[in-house]
Motif scaffolding. Structure first.
Motif, PDB file in Angstrom:
ATOM      1  N   SER A 179      -5.446   3.650  -0.762  1.00 28.80           N
ATOM      2  CA  SER A 179      -4.551   2.711  -1.413  1.00 28.80           C
ATOM      3  C   SER A 179      -5.044   1.285  -1.210  1.00 28.80           C
ATOM      4  N   LEU A 197       0.834  -1.196   0.000  1.00 27.16           N
ATOM      5  CA  LEU A 197       0.000   0.000   0.000  1.00 27.16           C
ATOM      6  C   LEU A 197       0.870   1.248   0.000  1.00 27.16           C
ATOM      7  N   TRP A 198       0.278   2.346  -0.482  1.00 26.06           N
ATOM      8  CA  TRP A 198       0.973   3.630  -0.379  1.00 26.06           C
ATOM      9  C   TRP A 198       1.049   3.992   1.097  1.00 26.06           C
ATOM     10  N   THR A 202      -6.076  -1.272  -4.337  1.00 23.92           N
ATOM     11  CA  THR A 202      -5.425  -2.564  -4.524  1.00 23.92           C
ATOM     12  C   THR A 202      -6.357  -3.731  -4.269  1.00 23.92           C
ATOM     13  N   SER A 227      -3.863   7.977  -6.241  1.00 25.38           N
ATOM     14  CA  SER A 227      -2.660   7.856  -5.431  1.00 25.38           C
ATOM     15  C   SER A 227      -2.840   8.601  -4.127  1.00 25.38           C
ATOM     16  N   GLY A 228      -1.934   8.300  -3.197  1.00 23.86           N
ATOM     17  CA  GLY A 228      -1.975   8.995  -1.930  1.00 23.86           C
ATOM     18  C   GLY A 228      -1.814  10.483  -2.095  1.00 23.86           C
TER      19      GLY A 228
END
Length: 281
Positions: A144, A78-79, A148, A179-180
């Motif tokens: 995130s 994960l981010w 995923t 995205s983060g």
């Protein structure tokens, strides 16, 4: 070390409690033989680690805990925000205390876990993230997990979190951010009272965000521009948008995550100049 014991340890990330090895059918003699040969090492008396065990999991074994929070999130792909410390859950009654480089979590998370399990359920990882890191970064980690497929939005909504921090993060998350850094940017924009449209298609191409009718925001993640070709592609897209009458503001990871004031001021100045309106042109 016997082939079966070695394979079992590899499947379990190179770490196990002695009880689990006995339950798996390995005798005390087999374990002792592997320890004497140097294939396994005892940690905190009842934990055993092999060479493939990560430093984070070993640190968890040293305090009879489990890797959690941003450390576990990063291990699962994960981010996560930059974090040099190792985060470990220990029982509330544990006598262990934190030390430099090791952050201990003691709160009871929503999903039950066997006493000597080495893995935290994803919901528990997110629980500790929400209670540990700033809300913007926590929301980025949660999103995130959504992207995923580690969790679903329905799971997050139905979980009994029992913590105000978790409910606050849940209010922030959605499924629109790629995205983060996008999640963090949204929080910055909202703090300025700015409405943002995410993942908008303009002239057949997707942009990260659009403010008003003409102000395009492009965001570069932590590992952006892996090649000169990628960079040229970004520059071509920016030029194409400019020729179509759009203003393009491009922010990178460092600016969004660690220079929020700069991003805020840039957005406010652009809007004050009317760059978000089609009538400005």
């Amino acid at each position: 070390m016997s082939t079966s014991l070695g394979e079992w340890m590899r499947r379990h990330h190179g770490i196990a409690h002695t009880r689990h090895l006995r339950e798996a059918g390995f005798s005390r003699h087999q374990v002792a033989k592997a320890v004497d040969a140097g294939h396994l090492q005892r940690v905190h008396r009842t934990w055993l680690v092999a060479g493939e065990c990560s430093a984070a999991r070993r640190a968890a074994a040293e305090v009879s805990g489990r890797v959690t929070c941003v450390t576990a999130a990063a291990q699962r792909g994960l981010w996560t925000p930059d974090a040099a410390d190792t985060h470990v859950w220990v029982p509330p009654s544990s006598a262990h205390s934190g030390r430099p480089g090791l952050v201990l979590h003691r709160a009871t998370a929503p999903a039950p876990v066997a006493r000597f399990a080495v893995e935290e359920p994803m919901l528990n990882v997110l629980f500790h993230v929400a209670r540990c890191v700033p809300p913007v970064s926590a929301a980025a980690v949660w999103e995130s997990g959504l992207r995923t497929g580690a969790v679903t939005l329905n799971q997050l909504r139905r979980t009994e979190w029992g913590a105000t921090a978790c409910r606050a993060v849940l209010d922030r998350v959605g499924t629109g951010s790629d995205s983060g850094v996008e999640t963090a940017f949204l929080a910055i924009a909202r703090s300025c009272g700015v409405e943002v449209q995410q993942q908008v298609r303009i002239d057949g191409h997707r942009v990260d965000a659009l403010i008003g009718e003409r102000l395009v925001i492009q965001l570069d993640g932590f590992e952006f521009h892996g090649s000169a070709k990628d960079r040229r592609k970004d520059l071509r897209q920016d030029a194409r948008l400019a020729l179509l009458g759009y203003t393009v503001l491009r922010f990178d990871y460092q600016q969004v995550m660690f220079d929020m004031r700069y991003v805020q001021e840039t957005l406010l100045n652009a809007i004050a100049q009317g760059l978000h309106r089609a009538s400005h042109r």
